[in-house]
Design an enzyme around this catalytic site. Structure first.
Site, PDB file in Angstrom:
ATOM      1  N   SER A  88     -32.472   3.189 -19.869  1.00 34.79           N
ATOM      2  CA  SER A  88     -31.207   2.410 -20.584  1.00 34.79           C
ATOM      3  C   SER A  88     -30.603   2.887 -19.968  1.00 34.79           C
ATOM      4  O   SER A  88     -29.158   2.379 -19.573  1.00 34.79           O
ATOM      5  CB  SER A  88     -31.176   2.724 -22.083  1.00 34.79           C
ATOM      6  OG  SER A  88     -31.268   3.447 -22.384  1.00 34.79           O
ATOM      7  N   LYS A 125     -26.328   8.224 -24.082  1.00 28.50           N
ATOM      8  CA  LYS A 125     -25.010   7.297 -23.890  1.00 28.50           C
ATOM      9  C   LYS A 125     -24.412   7.457 -23.149  1.00 28.50           C
ATOM     10  O   LYS A 125     -24.015   8.714 -22.724  1.00 28.50           O
ATOM     11  CB  LYS A 125     -25.558   5.947 -24.606  1.00 28.50           C
ATOM     12  CG  LYS A 125     -26.174   5.872 -25.306  1.00 28.50           C
ATOM     13  CD  LYS A 125     -27.144   4.955 -24.509  1.00 28.50           C
ATOM     14  CE  LYS A 125     -28.123   4.131 -25.680  1.00 28.50           C
ATOM     15  NZ  LYS A 125     -29.394   3.210 -25.007  1.00 28.50           N
TER      16      LYS A 125
END
Length: 287
Positions: A82, A135
């Protein structure tokens, strides 16, 4: 190596043996000196005081290591794609746990920082807090977020996202034109699907106080705030600052040969380290 949740030349001797042939012998009238025995090596000091000093040294080392792990830094491993290309599967990170600390006595001695747009953070996933995610922060409290063709706009302006990667060949209305109440992705949690329309203002998502909106750099293959919501401030663990080890995934035939137990896997990786290590990523600063 955990998660849990992230790699020389030897010293040359001072005197090297000579490769020159032995010099011719020289005869003298001087008597040959008597052979002198080397001094005996002193036995190790096994007195109670010496033993106590050793125990205190080991205890101090363990306490310092525990303090660093618990309060200052923590190791994490990257298990998913990701955050590619910024972070790769098999990267091992050191995370600064006090970077975003607040208040108390520590606030007077440690250089705390605010969470800013563009920061990469490690946090406890709000859906299952026992899991850790990594993230990039796109929206801070008060920001208005929307996405157009997968690219983020903050407060009406497109972000400079030279780190973002787009790999999907299909167009997803929910993913690429967020916030979108007409189309629902199957990855969206029920709670977020019910809640996020209440944060929409004129087609933009308003980030509430004490919360952050995060996305993965691999924009099309990231389970992020679009699918489960905001990150509460108290869930933020820290900021990754160093890739201390990076291992590529071994071929499938080698993976099948790897032992199942942890000690066996560690030995397997150690034996194959020269071939698995991404040497160009080791000790790379995370940005």
């Amino acid at each position: 190596m955990d998660q849990g949740p992230p790699i020389d030349e030897g010293l040359k001797p001072d005197i090297m043996p000579s490769d020159e042939p032995m010099a011719a012998a020289v005869t003298t009238d001087a008597p040959v000196p008597a052979e002198v025995s080397p001094p005996a090596t002193a036995p190790p000091d096994l007195s109670p005081s010496a033993l106590m000093d050793t125990i205190q040294f080991l205890a101090s080392t363990i306490i310092i290591a525990i303090f660093v792990i618990v309060f200052l830094a923590q190791a994490f491993q990257i298990p998913s794609e990701s955050m590619e290309q910024t972070l790769l599967v098999g990267d091992y990170l050191l995370v600064d746990k006090v970077h975003y600390g607040e208040g108390g006595v520590w606030g007077e001695v440690l250089p705390y920082h605010r969470v800013n747009r563009g920061d990469i953070i490690v946090f406890k996933w709000p859906v299952h807090p026992q899991q850790h995610f990594v993230k990039r922060v796109i929206g801070i409290p008060g920001d208005r977020i929307r996405m157009s063709h997968g690219k983020a706009l903050v407060n009406g302006r497109p972000m400079d996202e030279n780190y973002a990667v787009f790999k999907a060949h299909n167009y997803d209305f929910y993913r690429d034109d967020f916030p979108n109440v007409r189309f629902r992705s199957r990855q969206v949690t029920d709670e977020w699907w019910n809640d996020f329309p209440g944060f929409i203002r004129n087609g933009e998502l308003l980030v509430p106080a004490g919360h952050y909106f995060v996305l993965g750099d691999n924009r099309d293959q990231s389970l992020d705030s679009r699918y489960w919501g905001f990150v509460p401030r108290e869930n933020i663990v820290g900021k990754p600052f160093l890739i201390y080890l990076s291992l590529q995934q071994p071929p499938l035939d080698q993976t099948a040969q790897a032992p199942d137990d942890k000690i066996g896997r560690f030995g397997y990786v150690l034996w194959h380290l020269p071939g698995l290590a991404r040497w160009d990523r080791i000790l790379r600063v995370v940005q």
